[in-house]
Design a protein around this motif. Structure first.
Motif, mmCIF file in Angstrom:
data_model
loop_
_atom_site.group_PDB
_atom_site.id
_atom_site.type_symbol
_atom_site.label_atom_id
_atom_site.label_comp_id
_atom_site.label_asym_id
_atom_site.label_seq_id
_atom_site.Cartn_x
_atom_site.Cartn_y
_atom_site.Cartn_z
ATOM 1 N N THR A 2 0.849 -1.295 0.021
ATOM 2 C CA THR A 2 -0.035 0.167 0.015
ATOM 3 C C THR A 2 0.826 1.244 -0.051
ATOM 4 O O THR A 2 1.974 1.127 0.709
ATOM 5 C CB THR A 2 -0.945 -0.138 1.279
ATOM 6 N N THR A 3 0.475 2.388 -0.492
ATOM 7 C CA THR A 3 1.002 3.584 -0.567
ATOM 8 C C THR A 3 0.911 4.381 0.664
ATOM 9 O O THR A 3 -0.267 4.500 1.262
ATOM 10 C CB THR A 3 0.359 4.409 -1.966
ATOM 11 N N ARG A 4 2.229 4.658 1.271
ATOM 12 C CA ARG A 4 2.353 5.447 2.290
ATOM 13 C C ARG A 4 1.552 6.811 2.270
ATOM 14 O O ARG A 4 1.851 7.539 1.101
ATOM 15 C CB ARG A 4 3.647 5.541 2.783
ATOM 16 N N GLN A 5 0.866 7.105 3.340
ATOM 17 C CA GLN A 5 0.045 8.498 3.315
ATOM 18 C C GLN A 5 1.113 9.475 3.433
ATOM 19 O O GLN A 5 1.805 9.611 4.551
ATOM 20 C CB GLN A 5 -1.140 8.578 3.932
ATOM 21 N N ARG A 6 1.289 10.370 2.747
ATOM 22 C CA ARG A 6 2.357 11.636 2.932
ATOM 23 C C ARG A 6 1.987 12.539 3.939
ATOM 24 O O ARG A 6 0.820 12.769 4.160
ATOM 25 C CB ARG A 6 2.734 12.481 1.882
ATOM 26 N N ARG A 7 3.004 12.996 4.900
ATOM 27 C CA ARG A 7 2.527 13.819 6.144
ATOM 28 C C ARG A 7 3.298 15.340 6.014
ATOM 29 O O ARG A 7 4.338 15.517 5.266
ATOM 30 C CB ARG A 7 3.200 13.494 7.308
ATOM 31 N N ILE A 8 2.337 16.274 6.045
ATOM 32 C CA ILE A 8 2.887 17.740 5.540
ATOM 33 C C ILE A 8 2.575 18.253 6.939
ATOM 34 O O ILE A 8 1.594 18.417 7.454
ATOM 35 C CB ILE A 8 1.778 18.334 4.536
ATOM 36 N N LEU A 9 3.621 19.196 7.054
ATOM 37 C CA LEU A 9 3.473 20.231 8.358
ATOM 38 C C LEU A 9 3.222 21.699 7.814
ATOM 39 O O LEU A 9 3.854 21.991 7.006
ATOM 40 C CB LEU A 9 4.698 20.255 9.173
ATOM 41 N N VAL A 10 2.067 21.960 8.354
ATOM 42 C CA VAL A 10 1.961 23.346 8.035
ATOM 43 C C VAL A 10 2.182 24.381 9.248
ATOM 44 O O VAL A 10 1.566 24.199 10.122
ATOM 45 C CB VAL A 10 0.338 23.519 7.566
ATOM 46 N N VAL A 11 2.960 25.318 8.945
ATOM 47 C CA VAL A 11 3.195 26.259 9.840
ATOM 48 C C VAL A 11 2.940 27.617 9.747
ATOM 49 O O VAL A 11 3.258 28.387 8.818
ATOM 50 C CB VAL A 11 4.830 26.231 10.179
ATOM 51 N N GLU A 12 1.860 28.098 10.327
ATOM 52 C CA GLU A 12 1.173 29.403 9.904
ATOM 53 C C GLU A 12 0.391 29.898 11.218
ATOM 54 O O GLU A 12 -0.433 29.302 11.732
ATOM 55 C CB GLU A 12 0.017 29.206 8.921
ATOM 56 N N ASP A 13 0.769 31.192 11.590
ATOM 57 C CA ASP A 13 0.102 31.530 12.662
ATOM 58 C C ASP A 13 -1.389 32.345 12.381
ATOM 59 O O ASP A 13 -2.423 32.587 13.381
ATOM 60 C CB ASP A 13 1.005 32.771 13.640
ATOM 61 N N GLU A 14 -1.701 32.531 11.409
ATOM 62 C CA GLU A 14 -3.138 33.313 10.876
ATOM 63 C C GLU A 14 -3.762 31.975 10.749
ATOM 64 O O GLU A 14 -3.744 31.073 9.736
ATOM 65 C CB GLU A 14 -2.880 33.993 9.563
ATOM 66 N N ARG A 15 -4.928 31.910 11.765
ATOM 67 C CA ARG A 15 -5.576 30.593 11.810
ATOM 68 C C ARG A 15 -6.406 30.308 10.492
ATOM 69 O O ARG A 15 -6.585 29.378 10.023
ATOM 70 C CB ARG A 15 -6.586 30.764 13.096
ATOM 71 N N ALA A 16 -7.018 31.633 9.851
ATOM 72 C CA ALA A 16 -7.715 31.237 8.769
ATOM 73 C C ALA A 16 -7.107 30.797 7.632
ATOM 74 O O ALA A 16 -7.405 29.867 7.160
ATOM 75 C CB ALA A 16 -8.554 32.559 8.471
ATOM 76 N N ILE A 17 -5.805 31.087 7.406
ATOM 77 C CA ILE A 17 -4.965 30.736 6.267
ATOM 78 C C ILE A 17 -4.454 29.234 6.580
ATOM 79 O O ILE A 17 -4.633 28.526 5.794
ATOM 80 C CB ILE A 17 -3.643 31.645 6.269
ATOM 81 N N ALA A 18 -4.161 29.022 8.015
ATOM 82 C CA ALA A 18 -3.747 27.618 8.404
ATOM 83 C C ALA A 18 -4.742 26.680 7.957
ATOM 84 O O ALA A 18 -4.536 25.606 7.414
ATOM 85 C CB ALA A 18 -3.175 27.813 9.546
ATOM 86 N N ASP A 19 -6.297 27.005 8.424
ATOM 87 C CA ASP A 19 -7.200 25.921 8.354
ATOM 88 C C ASP A 19 -7.385 25.689 6.710
ATOM 89 O O ASP A 19 -7.980 24.759 6.450
ATOM 90 C CB ASP A 19 -8.578 26.766 9.040
ATOM 91 N N ALA A 20 -7.380 26.760 5.963
ATOM 92 C CA ALA A 20 -7.626 26.600 4.369
ATOM 93 C C ALA A 20 -6.605 26.047 3.765
ATOM 94 O O ALA A 20 -6.863 25.066 2.834
ATOM 95 C CB ALA A 20 -7.639 28.062 3.935
ATOM 96 N N VAL A 21 -5.072 26.282 4.003
ATOM 97 C CA VAL A 21 -4.061 25.243 3.755
ATOM 98 C C VAL A 21 -4.391 23.791 4.035
ATOM 99 O O VAL A 21 -4.322 23.092 3.197
ATOM 100 C CB VAL A 21 -2.722 25.952 4.056
ATOM 101 N N ALA A 22 -4.799 23.524 5.334
ATOM 102 C CA ALA A 22 -4.661 22.287 5.878
ATOM 103 C C ALA A 22 -5.837 21.384 5.105
ATOM 104 O O ALA A 22 -5.724 20.391 4.994
ATOM 105 C CB ALA A 22 -4.934 22.425 7.351
ATOM 106 N N ALA A 23 -6.970 22.333 5.045
ATOM 107 C CA ALA A 23 -8.332 21.666 4.264
ATOM 108 C C ALA A 23 -8.050 21.246 2.937
ATOM 109 O O ALA A 23 -8.355 20.240 2.359
ATOM 110 C CB ALA A 23 -9.280 22.740 4.445
ATOM 111 N N ARG A 24 -7.235 22.171 2.381
ATOM 112 C CA ARG A 24 -6.798 21.944 0.924
ATOM 113 C C ARG A 24 -5.851 20.482 0.587
ATOM 114 O O ARG A 24 -6.267 19.645 -0.062
ATOM 115 C CB ARG A 24 -6.417 22.926 0.245
ATOM 116 N N LEU A 25 -4.852 20.630 1.497
ATOM 117 C CA LEU A 25 -3.940 19.553 1.422
ATOM 118 C C LEU A 25 -4.503 17.962 2.091
ATOM 119 O O LEU A 25 -4.252 17.187 1.425
ATOM 120 C CB LEU A 25 -2.548 19.743 2.347
#
Length: 243
Positions: free
Chosen positions: A3-26
């Motif tokens: 099985t293909t391993r699911q990739r892990r992305i670390l999002v480092v962002e202090d503006e919550r709205a931007i962080a949430d939007a980036v995380a949701a897209r990824l």
């Protein structure tokens, strides 16, 4: 069946709205995503569970993204996409110098950000899969590129390049004196299908010139770049071979 391993992305962002939007897209792209909002927390998160890639904001509480980049890359090299609040070329060049592989200026398209993350991971995968027999050492004049060890020396002095700078240099060195358009470099090195990031190429070229010398890469205005081998050194080698 593997099985293909699911990739892990670390999002480092202090503006919550931007962080949430980036995380949701990824997450919609199939990634596992962890969000951290400050510099010290980012370094600790990367140390505790090394990610496959990092989306890193430049301006952070605690200490900034540049320091985060330095510390993480010193411990565990990882592809980093840096986010800047403005298109400030100084910020971008410094970010590339401390180990970022790419940057995007805010505001940005979530679609483009996801595409950039995918491209970073594809380049890492391609590098890891390539057998050493297909990665010979390239010697052009006083430039030596050891592809197997990913080391670069000029006139015997080692230059510490980011992963993207190294890949770009190898691509240029594989076609010395050949003018390569920015759009082709974006497609071949970054894996981008469109030409929207030509300034990214320019910034990485400036990084290479700063580390290896301004004379190494020639600009063909309005077209692209060519790596200039040391003609005198090559002539000397040719004379020696003919003796």
């Amino acid at each position: 069946m593997e099985t293909t391993r699911q990739r892990r992305i670390l999002v480092v962002e202090d503006e919550r709205a931007i962080a949430d939007a980036v995380a949701a897209r990824l997450r919609a792209e199939g990634f596992l995503v962890q969000v951290v909002g400050d510099g010290p927390g980012a370094v600790e998160a990367a140390r505790r569970t090394p990610p496959d890639a990092i989306v890193l904001d430049l301006m952070l509480p605690g200490f900034d993204g540049l320091e985060v980049c330095r510390r993480i890359q010193a411990e565990h090299p990882v592809p980093i996409l840096m986010l800047t609040a403005r298109g400030d070329e100084t910020d971008q060049l410094v970010g590339l110098a401390v180990g970022a592989d790419d940057y995007m200026a805010k505001p940005f398209s979530m679609r483009v950000l996801a595409a950039r993350v995918h491209a970073l991971l594809r380049r890492v995968d391609k590098m890891d899969r390539a057998p050493e027999t297909t990665r010979p050492t390239i010697r052009l004049g006083d430039l030596e590129i050891n592809q197997a060890e990913r080391r670069v020396l000029r006139a015997g002095v080692e230059a510490h390049l980011t992963p993207t700078e190294f890949d770009l240099l190898v691509h240029l060195a594989g076609r010395p004196r050949t003018v390569l358009p920015r759009e082709r470099l974006l497609a071949d090195v970054w894996g981008w299908a469109d030409a929207s990031g030509t300034r990214t190429v320019d910034s990485h070229i400036k990084g290479l010139r700063r580390k290896l010398g301004a004379d190494l890469i020639r600009t063909i205005h309005g077209v692209g770049y060519a790596l200039e081998a040391d003609r005198k050194h090559e002539a000397d080698r040719g004379n020696e071979a003919g003796r």
